[in-house]
Each structure stands twice: as C-alpha cells, then as structure tokens.
Design a protein around this motif. Structure first.
Motif, PDB file in Angstrom:
ATOM      1  N   MET A   1       6.510 -23.662  -8.237  1.00 14.65           N
ATOM      2  CA  MET A   1       7.779 -23.591  -8.977  1.00 14.65           C
ATOM      3  C   MET A   1       8.071 -24.933  -9.634  1.00 14.65           C
ATOM      4  O   MET A   1       8.098 -25.978  -8.974  1.00 14.65           O
ATOM      5  N   LYS A   2       8.279 -24.911 -10.951  1.00 11.41           N
ATOM      6  CA  LYS A   2       8.560 -26.153 -11.665  1.00 11.41           C
ATOM      7  C   LYS A   2       9.971 -26.637 -11.355  1.00 11.41           C
ATOM      8  O   LYS A   2      10.931 -25.860 -11.449  1.00 11.41           O
ATOM      9  N   PRO A   3      10.124 -27.913 -11.013  1.00  7.37           N
ATOM     10  CA  PRO A   3      11.469 -28.447 -10.773  1.00  7.37           C
ATOM     11  C   PRO A   3      12.337 -28.349 -12.021  1.00  7.37           C
ATOM     12  O   PRO A   3      11.844 -28.392 -13.149  1.00  7.37           O
ATOM     13  N   THR A   4      13.621 -28.239 -11.817  1.00  7.51           N
ATOM     14  CA  THR A   4      14.570 -28.063 -12.904  1.00  7.51           C
ATOM     15  C   THR A   4      14.888 -29.380 -13.606  1.00  7.51           C
ATOM     16  O   THR A   4      14.664 -30.469 -13.067  1.00  7.51           O
ATOM     17  N   ASP A  35      11.030 -34.629 -17.147  1.00  8.55           N
ATOM     18  CA  ASP A  35       9.939 -34.011 -16.386  1.00  8.55           C
ATOM     19  C   ASP A  35       8.572 -34.619 -16.690  1.00  8.55           C
ATOM     20  O   ASP A  35       7.544 -33.971 -16.513  1.00  8.55           O
ATOM     21  N   TYR A  38       5.929 -34.320 -13.874  1.00 12.96           N
ATOM     22  CA  TYR A  38       5.404 -32.965 -13.672  1.00 12.96           C
ATOM     23  C   TYR A  38       4.490 -32.564 -14.816  1.00 12.96           C
ATOM     24  O   TYR A  38       3.418 -31.981 -14.600  1.00 12.96           O
ATOM     25  N   ASP A  42       0.629 -31.541 -14.430  1.00 13.06           N
ATOM     26  CA  ASP A  42       0.256 -30.192 -14.873  1.00 13.06           C
ATOM     27  C   ASP A  42      -0.820 -30.251 -15.955  1.00 13.06           C
ATOM     28  O   ASP A  42      -1.780 -29.464 -15.945  1.00 13.06           O
ATOM     29  N   TRP A  48       0.658 -31.106  -7.594  1.00 14.28           N
ATOM     30  CA  TRP A  48       2.010 -31.661  -7.571  1.00 14.28           C
ATOM     31  C   TRP A  48       2.363 -32.240  -6.208  1.00 14.28           C
ATOM     32  O   TRP A  48       3.179 -33.168  -6.102  1.00 14.28           O
ATOM     33  N   SER A 102       7.702 -33.188  -4.368  1.00 12.69           N
ATOM     34  CA  SER A 102       7.847 -31.835  -3.828  1.00 12.69           C
ATOM     35  C   SER A 102       8.859 -31.789  -2.693  1.00 12.69           C
ATOM     36  O   SER A 102       9.662 -30.866  -2.597  1.00 12.69           O
ATOM     37  N   GLU A 106      12.495 -29.780  -2.602  1.00 10.89           N
ATOM     38  CA  GLU A 106      12.902 -28.869  -1.527  1.00 10.89           C
ATOM     39  C   GLU A 106      14.290 -29.246  -1.013  1.00 10.89           C
ATOM     40  O   GLU A 106      15.135 -28.377  -0.762  1.00 10.89           O
ATOM     41  N   LEU A 109      16.875 -28.176  -3.596  1.00 15.15           N
ATOM     42  CA  LEU A 109      17.149 -26.742  -3.556  1.00 15.15           C
ATOM     43  C   LEU A 109      18.035 -26.383  -2.370  1.00 15.15           C
ATOM     44  O   LEU A 109      18.934 -25.545  -2.477  1.00 15.15           O
ATOM     45  N   ARG A 113      21.982 -24.558  -2.300  1.00 11.20           N
ATOM     46  CA  ARG A 113      22.141 -23.213  -1.772  1.00 11.20           C
ATOM     47  C   ARG A 113      23.602 -22.915  -1.424  1.00 11.20           C
ATOM     48  O   ARG A 113      24.301 -23.750  -0.859  1.00 11.20           O
TER      49      ARG A 113
END
Length: 226
Positions: A1-4, A35, A38, A42, A48, A102, A106, A109, A113
């Motif tokens: 999943m690519k970071p925002t 980015d 990333y 990529d 990553w 990474s 996490e 994210l 939540r």
C-alpha cells in the motif's frame, strides 16, 4: 500500500536512505520532499521495507545564516555521541529519527483509525454480536463489546491498536459463585495464550486470540449460537 500524501507531508524536507538487507550497508542516501523516497524505491524495484527516514523537517534549519552549521552539528552529535556534549544539538531529537518508513506509516494509519466507527461496523457486520451485546464502547485506540449476563457470566471482546498492531483479547468474568465455571471456561480455552486472570469477588480469565474472527467464534460458543 502506497503511503498517502498526508503521511509524507509531515516530514517536510527530509533525508532518506535505502539499506541493503543482505549486507546491512547503505546502497543509497538522498534528499526528498513529498513521496520522493517511495517513488525512487518503486522506480528501482526495491523493497519499501528497507527504506529509512534518516532526518525530517530540515526546513527548521533554513532560518538564519548559521542554519547549515546547526544542522551539521546536530547530526554529528547524534552520530558520534561525544561524551562532553551534555546538551543535544539544535532540533537534534526532533529531526534525526532513523526509522523505517513502513513502520512510521503503520503508526500513522493506527493514529488515523476511528475506533468508534470500527466498533459500529464490527457490531453491524456480526449478527451474533449484534443480537447478544449488552455493552459496547470505544476509547482512544481501543474498543470493547460485552454480552449481557448469561447465568451471571459475561464474555467481552477487546481490540487494542496501540503501537500500530492489533491485539485482540477475549475475557470471561462472573461473580464469586461462578469461579469454578470461570475455571472450566479457562480450561476449555487452554489453546489460547493466557492474558491474565483474577479471583475473589469478581473472577475472570483473559485470553489473547489471533483475530476478531476467532474472538467472534468464542463469543458464539458462549452464547450458544455456534
């Protein structure tokens, strides 16, 4: 999943590096904004997981004519840890971070939540939970849902997302008169990791399970809908 984009925006001007997972040496170090880190990884088809944020928000040093000196001083103090430097360099602890992107993503994210919404969805999507819930609530990085009393015993599911990893536990509790029943339940749950227990007026037993699906299965067994 690519970071925002929001995730990268927090780092401002940064330094990143790619560490070779075999030799544990740096294959590349560069500067970036947005980015860039990333996109570089990529584009080169690298992993990553092996890309690190070395320094962030270097724009802090843009003010004043001696910003470059402060930046280098802080970096060298961080790197060499000289014993006579009893005070950190300017912005040292804020800027020089050396963490995997990474892991930082996490954590990002996890902090984003909405536990109330997750609790609502969890109850809505599981009929056996919805039909037997007696109490539910969320706070900070956790949510919990509990049955009503069944023969003076309760079953509770708790999700804790602290630290970026989901920890799911199932707790059975009752009155002193149900202490033997709690022990019997604990014996039947021996395949799961014990997460603590209590005796006295309010005996309880807690177990760590792999995921919410497993917790729902134990809940179903308890309410007799398995």
């Amino acid at each position: 999943m690519k970071p925002t984009a929001e995730f990268f925006r927090a780092f401002g001007k940064y330094i990143y590096g790619y560490k070779n997972p075999v030799s544990d040496t740096w294959d590349y170090i560069g500067k970036g904004v947005g980015d860039r880190a990333y996109a570089h990884v990529d584009d080169k088809d690298l992993d990553w997981e092996d890309c690190f944020l070395i320094a962030r928000n270097l724009e802090k040093y843009d003010e004043g004519s001696d910003g470059a000196q402060f930046s280098m001083e802080a970096f060298l103090i961080q790197f060499f840890q000289p014993k006579m430097n009893t005070v950190s360099g300017r912005y040292q602890e804020e800027v020089y971070i050396m963490s995997r992107f990474s892991g930082l993503f996490e954590q990002h994210l996890s902090e984003q939540r909405e536990m109330y919404a997750e609790l609502h969805d969890f109850i809505r999507d599981n009929d056996v939970i919805r039909k037997n819930v007696g109490f539910s609530g969320s706070r900070g990085k956790t949510f919990e849902v509990e049955t009503g009393a069944i023969d003076n015993i309760y079953c509770k599911i708790k999700l804790d997302t602290t630290g970026g990893a989901d920890t799911v536990s199932v707790v059975f509790k009752g009155s002193r008169a149900k202490s033997e029943t709690i022990k019997m339940i604990a014996d039947r749950c021996s395949e799961f990791e014990n997460n603590g227990n209590g005796t006295g007026n309010d005996p309880w037993a807690s177990f760590l399970v792999d995921d919410l699906d497993t917790a729902v299965s134990l809940w179903s067994d308890f309410v007799g809908e398995s």
